[in-house]
Design a protein around this motif. Structure first.
Motif, short mmCIF file in Angstrom:
data_model
loop_
_atom_site.label_atom_id
_atom_site.label_comp_id
_atom_site.label_asym_id
_atom_site.label_seq_id
_atom_site.Cartn_x
_atom_site.Cartn_y
_atom_site.Cartn_z
N ASN A 140 8.09 -9.37 -0.33
CA ASN A 140 6.67 -9.03 -0.45
C ASN A 140 6.44 -7.53 -0.57
N GLN A 141 7.12 -6.75 0.28
CA GLN A 141 6.97 -5.30 0.19
C GLN A 141 7.56 -4.76 -1.11
N ALA A 142 8.67 -5.34 -1.55
CA ALA A 142 9.29 -4.89 -2.80
C ALA A 142 8.38 -5.15 -3.98
N LEU A 143 7.72 -6.32 -4.00
CA LEU A 143 6.83 -6.64 -5.11
C LEU A 143 5.57 -5.79 -5.09
N ASP A 144 5.05 -5.50 -3.91
CA ASP A 144 3.89 -4.61 -3.83
C ASP A 144 4.24 -3.22 -4.35
N ARG A 145 5.43 -2.77 -4.02
CA ARG A 145 5.86 -1.46 -4.52
C ARG A 145 5.99 -1.47 -6.04
N PHE A 146 6.56 -2.54 -6.58
CA PHE A 146 6.77 -2.68 -8.02
C PHE A 146 5.44 -2.76 -8.78
N PHE A 147 4.58 -3.70 -8.35
CA PHE A 147 3.35 -3.97 -9.09
C PHE A 147 2.23 -2.99 -8.78
N VAL A 148 2.10 -2.60 -7.51
CA VAL A 148 0.93 -1.81 -7.10
C VAL A 148 1.23 -0.32 -7.06
N GLU A 149 2.21 0.08 -6.27
CA GLU A 149 2.50 1.51 -6.13
C GLU A 149 3.02 2.12 -7.43
N GLU A 150 3.93 1.41 -8.10
CA GLU A 150 4.52 1.95 -9.32
C GLU A 150 3.77 1.53 -10.57
N GLY A 151 2.95 0.49 -10.48
CA GLY A 151 2.16 0.05 -11.63
C GLY A 151 2.98 -0.64 -12.71
N SER A 152 4.15 -1.14 -12.37
CA SER A 152 4.97 -1.84 -13.35
C SER A 152 4.48 -3.27 -13.52
#
Length: 232
Positions: A140-152
């Motif tokens: 969950n944290q990895a996906l939030d980082r991928f989709f939200v923080e990094e905008g990928s």
């Protein structure tokens, strides 16, 4: 930036079609550009599911073929130049982090939007907690980082026979939510000429000595290279 990450063993016409696809809107009314500004072909020297087999091309040979493919991405009139990159990272969340970090130290003043082109099988693994056991904070944290923080984001190309797999994925709330907000998108319907092409098909055609078949599956430059280098 569109990113096609694959083993490219060898690169074939489906890779070329996928790498040349425009960014798919969520709906016909969505105001989005019809093309990427840049395209990137990435070969992972480490892959979570694919191990080198006996008789595979060397790293240098693989890169040569990927460069040949890159020269044809988007067609001769393409305004989206294709680059080739090597990365020693098996997961998409790790690749996103590394590519962002690299680009921000190479002249990009703002964080670029990275879109990874995947198939249904890869999309299934992307949302599988088993692949995040060693990642701090878990999936969950990895996906939030991928989709939200990094905008990928992810763009998934459909193939025939995968309708039930896609339907099962879309029943999962964590995936449905990503689709609804545009972080995961789909394109194609499985009827395209490239939808049935695979690297396995190319290798089997070479092993049979079916060079007409090879010519139908890869670009002329790659077919000539495979023959000249006596690959597969």
């Amino acid at each position: 930036i569109s990113i096609l990450d694959s083993s490219f063993n060898p690169p074939h016409n489906a890779h070329l079609a996928l790498a040349s696809e425009p960014f798919p809107p969520r709906s016909v009314s969505e105001d989005l550009p019809s093309a990427y500004t840049h395209r990137l072909l990435v070969f992972s020297t480490t892959n979570v599911d694919k191990k080198p087999a006996s008789g595979d091309p060397t790293l240098e040979q693989r890169v040569e073929m990927i460069k040949m493919l890159a020269s044809n991405v988007g067609g001769p009139e393409s305004k989206s130049p294709a680059a080739v990159g090597l990365i020693n990272e098996p997961t998409f969340v790790g690749k996103s982090r590394i590519i962002h970090s690299y680009l921000l130290t190479r002249g990009f003043k703002e964080r670029p939007h990275l879109t990874f082109i995947v198939g249904t099988d890869t999309l299934t693994r992307f949302f599988d907690p088993r692949y995040y056991g060693a990642v701090p904070g878990g999936m969950n944290q990895a996906l939030d980082r991928f989709f939200v923080e990094e905008g990928s984001s992810l763009v998934c190309g459909r193939r025939k026979g995968e309708e039930e797999v896609e339907a099962a994925l879309l029943k999962r709330e964590e995936i449905r939510q990503r689709v609804d907000n545009g972080q995961v998108r789909f394109f194609a319907d499985g009827s395209e000429d490239w939808a049935g092409v695979s690297s396995t098909d190319v290798r089997k055609a070479v092993q049979r000595g079916d060079w007409d078949g090879v010519d139908r599956l890869v670009t002329p430059e790659i077919a000539a290279y495979i023959k000249d280098q006596r690959l597969y």
